[in-house]
Every structure is written in structure tokens, then in C-alpha cells.
Design a protein around this motif. Structure first.
Motif, short mmCIF file in Angstrom:
data_model
loop_
_atom_site.label_atom_id
_atom_site.label_comp_id
_atom_site.label_asym_id
_atom_site.label_seq_id
_atom_site.Cartn_x
_atom_site.Cartn_y
_atom_site.Cartn_z
N UNK A 1 14.51 -13.33 -4.14
CA UNK A 1 13.46 -12.50 -3.56
C UNK A 1 12.74 -13.14 -2.40
N UNK A 2 13.10 -14.41 -2.06
CA UNK A 2 12.45 -15.04 -0.93
C UNK A 2 12.88 -14.36 0.36
N UNK A 3 12.01 -14.40 1.34
CA UNK A 3 12.26 -13.69 2.59
C UNK A 3 13.40 -14.33 3.37
N UNK A 4 14.34 -13.52 3.84
CA UNK A 4 15.46 -14.02 4.62
C UNK A 4 15.02 -14.30 6.05
N UNK A 5 15.71 -15.20 6.75
CA UNK A 5 15.37 -15.47 8.15
C UNK A 5 15.53 -14.21 9.00
N UNK A 6 14.72 -14.10 10.02
CA UNK A 6 14.80 -12.96 10.94
C UNK A 6 15.65 -13.33 12.14
N UNK A 7 16.62 -12.47 12.47
CA UNK A 7 17.47 -12.70 13.64
C UNK A 7 16.94 -11.92 14.82
N UNK A 8 16.85 -12.59 15.98
CA UNK A 8 16.38 -11.95 17.20
C UNK A 8 17.44 -12.09 18.29
N UNK A 9 17.53 -11.11 19.13
CA UNK A 9 18.47 -11.19 20.24
C UNK A 9 17.97 -12.20 21.27
N UNK A 10 18.87 -12.69 22.08
CA UNK A 10 18.50 -13.63 23.13
C UNK A 10 17.45 -12.99 24.05
N UNK A 11 17.61 -11.70 24.32
CA UNK A 11 16.66 -11.00 25.18
C UNK A 11 15.28 -11.00 24.57
N UNK A 12 15.20 -10.75 23.26
CA UNK A 12 13.90 -10.74 22.57
C UNK A 12 13.26 -12.11 22.60
N UNK A 13 14.06 -13.15 22.39
CA UNK A 13 13.52 -14.51 22.42
C UNK A 13 13.00 -14.84 23.82
N UNK A 14 13.75 -14.45 24.85
CA UNK A 14 13.31 -14.68 26.22
C UNK A 14 12.00 -13.98 26.51
N UNK A 15 11.85 -12.75 26.02
CA UNK A 15 10.61 -12.01 26.22
C UNK A 15 9.44 -12.71 25.55
N UNK A 16 9.70 -13.23 24.34
CA UNK A 16 8.65 -13.95 23.62
C UNK A 16 8.21 -15.20 24.37
N UNK A 17 9.19 -15.95 24.87
CA UNK A 17 8.87 -17.16 25.64
C UNK A 17 8.10 -16.80 26.89
N UNK A 18 8.52 -15.73 27.54
CA UNK A 18 7.86 -15.28 28.77
C UNK A 18 6.39 -14.97 28.51
#
Length: 344
Positions: A6-23
Motif C-alpha cells: 500500500x505504500x505510494x509508488x514513484x511518480x513518473x514524469x516526462x522529460x518535458x514535464x521535468x524541464x518545465x519544473x526546472x524552468x
């Protein structure tokens, strides 16, 4: 390792989403992973790629008495003194009172030439306090600050300490202090009204093998694995820099020169670390066949420690730096040079 259902699984993000977050982080000025954290030792900062960074786990090893605590505390002092960082030093070996006395000695140094009158030693502080107690038997007792202010070296130390004293926290670790306990301390520093005040936090642990574990282990390797993995996970999840002193294994204590392999009680100790620095006495590790070695200057070598970058994910490794000891004043000289002589 068992994983709770029941522990939370890791969340997968697209490269585009990660770039937007860094931006977004860069635009808002909170992208701390791009920010260098200077150690205050210029040659070391150059060697590690401009400075240390949040998310990193840095391990500092060496023989007993080589100056690991002194070097780590001086780094914490240097970082806090810039005004840009807040530091927490968790020491499992000494009480906060003693650590502050070491800081007083460090800050009392004037010219830095190593002469006895240039700074205060631990025993000087004790003598000043005891002399004041005897002299003031029939008058109002003085506190430590008032005693130090009577001496130019003490007054110099107090003035320097006042510049960053609120941003450097010292805690005494115990046999029950876990990684989670230290995480709680860091989060309190970051809480509203906490000492961090929005600054990046640097955690110093002195030392790794003393950190309590949540699980009782039958062997040292499994215990070390939990300790080092816990510190690395905290560095990443809480976005802090972690610098930890680490002890060598039994064979390492006997060796003339400590190398990376002497810290392999658990392979995680080396694999999880982003930077591994090892301190050795230069007198012990200079190749006696080298032209620079002769009995005349052998005693001079005892004044120096060689700090070797055995692992460095952020830059070059296998770099040896020479630092002049001033352990009588609980510090090293800030200037260093790359070792050119042959080492064993």
C-alpha cells in the motif's frame, strides 16, 4: 528488504514535464541544485567543481586524530559565515560546550602564523576562566563573555562569532539519534521563524557509524548500509547538503595511508557518496624515495595533512591537497596547494 503493502509508488514524469519544473524553479530563484556551496577552502572548491551542492552526500574519512572534526567544523563555520547558508552540526563525540570552545579558538587567530600568542588554545580558555574565579572570589563573578573580552584574542573571537552564531546550530548526538531525528531538526530550522530563513541547509554528522538505526543489525555492513542510505535519501528528499565524517575499517586504522578501500565495511558507504575525501598525515605518506624527502625537513612534514579526493562525481578525482595544521587553535590554514611530491 520488505516493502509495506500500500505504500505510494514513484511518480513518473516526462522529460518535458521535468524541464518545465526546472524552468519554473530557475525563474523563481529556488533552483538550489545549481547553487555552489563554498567550503571556504579555495583549492578544495576548485577541485570539486566550484563548491558542494544540495542533494549531495560528502564523506570525510581519516585516521583518528588527523583533524577530521576540526576540518568539518571549520567548513560549517565557513559556510555559516557567508550569511547564505544555515548549518547544523550533530556531533556524537563531544558536547556543544566543547565544540563552541573550539570555535572560539578558531576565531581567535590573528595573523595565522601559528605562534603561541596568535590565538587562544583550549587550555588558555580554561586558565582564563580559572584565574578569573580565583581573582573574583570576593567580587561579582564574571561570565565567559566578560572573561574573553579582557583578552584581545577573546574579544576578536566574540566579534567574529557574533556574525554567524545564529546560523550555526550544534547538537549532541546520542546512541538513540537516528536519521529521522536529524531530519526533524533540519525541518525545524526551515519552519517559519526558524534559523534557516529560506537559506539552504547543510547538515554535518560527526560521525556516520554512530548514527542509530531503526533496525537491529547483526553485522556492521548492514548497519552501515542503513546509515549511509538514510543520509543520502535525506539529502535528496529534503534538498540539503550532508557532510559526514566516516571511520575507517580495522585494516584501515593499521594502514600508513588510508584509501577508498579502507571504508568498504559496506559497499554502500562508497557507492552512495557523491564525494569521498580522505585525510592522511603527510609525514606518513610521502614517498621517502622522492627528492623532496630528507631527514632535515621530515619534522616540517608533520605540520601538514594531505586531503585526497578519492571520489568526485562533480569533477576530477584522485587530487591531493596539502593543508597546514593549526590544531593548537582548532583549525587549518585556509590556503592549500596541490601536492606535487610522490606519495606512497
Amino acid at each position: 528488504m520488505e516493502v509495506e503493502r500500500g505504500t505510494k509508488s514513484p511518480t513518473a514524469n516526462s522529460v518535458t514535464e521535468v524541464m518545465q519544473s526546472i524552468d519554473e524553479q530557475v525563474r523563481s530563484g529556488v533552483a538550489q541544485e545549481f547553487r555552489n556551496i563554498a567550503t571556504g577552502f579555495r583549492e578544495l572548491d576548485v577541485a570539486v567543481g566550484g563548491g558542494l551542492k544540495v542533494g549531495q552526500l560528502v564523506l570525510l574519512g581519516g585516521h583518528p586524530g588527523v583533524g577530521k572534526t576540526t576540518f568539518a567544523l571549520q567548513m560549517a563555520r565557513n559556510m555559516a559565515a557567508t550569511g547564505q547558508f544555515a548549518c547544523l552540526y550533530v556531533c556524537f563525540e563531544h558536547e556543544p560546550d566543547y565544540m563552541v570552545q573550539r570555535l572560539i579558538c578558531m576565531e581567535s587567530v590573528g595573523k595565522g602564523d601559528g605562534m603561541p600568542g596568535d590565538g587562544l588554545r583550549i587550555r588558555d580558555i580554561a586558565e582564563m576562566v580559572n584565574e578569573n574565579a580565583l581573582a573574583g572570589a570576593n567580587s561579582r563573578p564574571l561570565g565567559l563573555r566578560e572573561v574573553l573580552l579582557k583578552d584581545a584574542r577573546g574579544a576578536r573571537a566574540l566579534e567574529r562569532l557574533s556574525r554567524y552564531g545564529q546560523r550555526l546550530l550544534i547538537a549532541k548526538g546520542s546512541s538513540t539519534t537516528t536519521v529521522e531525528d536529524m531530519r526533524d531538526m533540519v525541518r525545524k530550522m526551515r519552519a517559519t521563524g526558524g534559523v534557516a530563513g529560506g537559506r539552504p541547509v547543510v547538515l554535518f554528522v560527526d560521525y556516520l557509524q554512530k548514527v542509530a538505526t531503526d533496525i537491529s543489525h547483526n553485522n556492521e555492513a548492514a548497519r552501515n548500509t542503513e546509515q549511509v542510505e538514510g543520509l543520502k535519501e535525506m539529502a535528496l528528499s529534503d534538498q540539503i547538503l550532508v557532510v559526514s565524517v566516516v571511520a575507517a575499517d580495522t585494516e584501515g586504522v593499521k594502514a600508513r595511508r588510508l584509501r577508498l578501500g579502507h571504508f568498504l565495511t559496506s559497499t554502500s558507504v562508497v557507492y552512495e557518496a557523491d564525494i569521498m575525501m580522505i585525510m592522511n598525515e603527510e609525514y606518513n605518506i610521502l614517498d621517502q624515495r622522492h627528492a623532496a624527502y630528507n631527514p632535515h625537513n621530515a619534522e616540517q612534514l608533520r605540520q601538514y595533512v594531505v586531503l585526497s579526493l578519492e571520489k568526485n562525481r562533480a569533477g576530477s578525482d584522485l587530487i591531493d591537497l596539502e593543508f597546514r595544521k593549526q590544531l593548537q587553535f582548532c583549525c587549518f590554514r585556509p590556503d592549500a596547494r596541490r601536492v606535487k611530491e610522490n606519495l606512497i
